[in-house]
Write an enzyme that holds these catalytic residues in place. Structure first.
Site, PDB file in Angstrom:
ATOM      1  CG  HIS A  12      -1.720  -1.186   1.430  1.00 62.11           C
ATOM      2  ND1 HIS A  12      -2.559  -1.654   0.456  1.00 62.11           N
ATOM      3  CD2 HIS A  12      -1.829  -2.041   2.477  1.00 62.11           C
ATOM      4  CE1 HIS A  12      -3.165  -2.759   0.913  1.00 62.11           C
ATOM      5  NE2 HIS A  12      -2.720  -3.016   2.120  1.00 62.11           N
TER       6      HIS A  12
ATOM      7  CG  HIS B 280      -6.112  -5.858   1.024  1.00 65.30           C
ATOM      8  ND1 HIS B 280      -7.010  -5.066   1.688  1.00 65.30           N
ATOM      9  CD2 HIS B 280      -4.966  -5.820   1.734  1.00 65.30           C
ATOM     10  CE1 HIS B 280      -6.429  -4.569   2.764  1.00 65.30           C
ATOM     11  NE2 HIS B 280      -5.198  -5.005   2.829  1.00 65.30           N
TER      12      HIS B 280
END
Lengths: 330, 208
Positions: free
Chosen positions: A56, A218
């Site tokens: 991320h 995700h």
């Protein structure tokens, strides 16, 4: 799969070596997998710890520094960190005023941070936890895992970090962090899947004519699949979902966030549409952020996060910050 | 069943998870985040290494060490959940050097309670509980029926496999698959699938 890696099993360590080499303001414990401010702990200041799966970036290590986090714990790609990392981080940033854990609401993150808080407590560190759950794409109910934490994590880390820098006590910093979360909402859209290096292939298939609405960070599919449309129409769908959940009004902090593989020019096109939507609803984008901040590896797409500001929150947002990925005013 | 038996169990799990790593990751990619195979592979490999280094004296000590290693090495939800399951089993065994099928059955119940307490999932939520709960019931029934150890483990493994398969038509209410809502229907739950592998390895350890 084409990726700039040495070995799929060592990407987190290899990236941490780069972070350590690039940013002398940080101290990276490679073996323990914790990224600290070089001068942590700050005596008398509440220590801010966050963490989560890798993939991320710049979240979370890129937000370690003055006015934001004191430490970040990166897990494996899309996998929460383990309690050992979090305990080491908590002990390393405790300047005597306690530690605030900022945790995105995923089962794995919640479990590992809970265990760590308990164990750090046993060792005499006072720990409070704030859960971030801003994603309106997930229907909340008592019987589910609840909403995901996405873009608002950055807002919570920045604003709580600014307040902690003033010497505010733990309970006060935790309260502000919760307030930011409660006033924030997000919605994500994917144009492509992403490829987890260890899996070696895209997480799902999507034709050129389709997009996924309501994705998290995700690489998972979203709530629904829809035909590809103009940016204006896609933004309207995203903003409608946010507005339906928490009506937009007044002074608003807005982030248009890229998922990692989206050109900045497209993010600005999205921001123009978001800003127009806000005006239509009588809200004003008084503060904004456009760029790749909470990414999903190489996914193409964006998320939009809004936070309904107060005078206090605006002042804290404007306060100086000096981290690898966010810096102003200092 | 003695310490050697449980060490063989962990060996079998590590080998099976390694062999089925890509399959578990594919199940996870469909309704999760494509990391389940890699995470369990890393965790059980670390558990096997920890056992080689420590040589725990009893089945209880062995399983507690396995559980703690999983909590420390895996991350995600599966680290704490599997870790707790093994730790609860180990604690249920106490200091015993040898455990009976009845004691194994009580330990599996303890593992199930630990997982349910930590994760908050009930049967039918499309999680590892959907494989663990029927396995615990089948083992208890086998013990009541007076089956031999190997047959009892067979029954537990079969029930876990059926439980995992039965997650396919379910809509997930816990874990990352729950974010997909109705789109989680039609896929086997990766946690239930790996639980079936773990309990299947019990049977393989018995026939060694």
């Amino acid at each position: 799969m084409k990726k700039l890696i040495n070995d799929a099993d060592s990407i987190v360590t290899d990236a941490l070596r780069g972070i350590a080499a690039a940013h002398p303001s940080l101290r990276v414990d490679l073996a323990g997998r914790v990224v600290f401010r070089a001068d942590a702990p700050t005596p008398g200041k509440v220590g801010l710890v966050s963490g989560g799966g890798s993939g991320h970036e710049p979240l979370h290590a890129g937000f370690v520094g003055y006015g934001m986090l004191d430490a970040a714990c990166p897990g494996e790609v899309f996998t929460s960190p383990v309690p050992d990392q979090i305990i080491e981080a908590a002990k390393g940033v405790d300047g005597g005023a306690g530690v605030l854990q900022i945790v995105k609401n995923y089962t794995g993150d919640v479990l590992n941070f809970e265990m760590a808080a308990e164990l750090a407590g046993d060792e005499g560190v006072e720990v409070a936890t704030v859960l971030v759950d801003d994603d309106v794409a997930v229907r909340d109910s008592l019987f589910t895992a609840g909403r995901r934490g996405t873009g608002a994590t950055l807002f919570v880390e920045k604003i709580a970090g600014a307040l902690a820098e003033t010497g505010a006590p733990l309970a006060e910093v935790a309260r502000a962090a919760r307030e930011v979360n409660e006033r924030s909402r997000s919605f994500g859209v994917a144009l492509t899947p992403c490829t987890v290096p260890a899996a070696g292939k895209p997480t799902f298939e999507l034709s050129d004519a389709e997009i996924e609405l309501g994705v998290g960070i995700h690489g998972e599919p979203g709530r629904t699949r829809a035909p590809m449309r103009e940016a204006r129409e896609i933004v309207r769908t995203a903003m409608d979902a946010i507005h339906a959940d928490l009506p937009l009004s007044g002074e608003t902090l807005v982030m248009v966030n890229g998922m990692g593989g989206t050109p900045l020019i497209e993010l600005y096109i999205v921001f123009a549409e978001v800003e127009a939507y806000l005006r239509e609803k009588g809200a004003t984008a008084v503060r904004s952020l456009v760029g790749n901040y909470v990414t999903s590896l190489d996914m193409q797409g964006f998320s939009v996060t809004t936070c309904s500001l107060t005078g206090e929150l605006t002042r804290l947002w404007d306060a100086p910050v000096e981290t690898p990925a966010l810096r102003w005013g200092r | 069943m003695n310490t050697e038996f449980f060490a063989a169990w962990i060996d079998e799990i590590a080998a099976t998870v390694r062999a089925r790593r890509d399959h578990l990751t594919e199940l996870d990619a469909a309704i999760g985040d494509a990391d389940h195979g890699a995470n369990l592979d890393r965790g059980f490999t670390a558990a096997r290494e920890a056992l080689a280094g420590a040589s725990p004296p009893t089945p209880g000590a062995l399983l507690v060490l396995v559980g703690s290693t999983l909590i420390r090495k895996v991350g995600g939800a599966s680290g704490p959940l599997y870790g707790t399951a093994f730790r609860e089993m180990g604690k249920a065994f106490g200091e015993a050097a040898e455990v009976s099928p009845a004691e194994l059955s009580a330990a599996l119940d303890a593992a199930l309670s630990g997982v349910r307490r930590l994760g908050g999932a009930a049967e039918g939520d499309k999680t590892m509980v959907d494989a663990l709960a029927p396995a615990a019931r089948a083992l208890a029934q086998a013990v009541r029926d007076g089956l031999k150890a190997e047959e009892a483990l067979d029954a537990a493994a079969a029930a876990a496999g059926q439980g995992a398969e039965a997650t396919i038509p379910l809509q997930a209410r816990k874990g990352r698959a729950s974010y997909l809502g109705p789109r989680s229907i039609g896929h086997e739950d990766p946690g239930a699938a790996s639980t079936a592998l773990v309990l299947g390895a019990l049977k393989a350890a018995a026939s060694r």
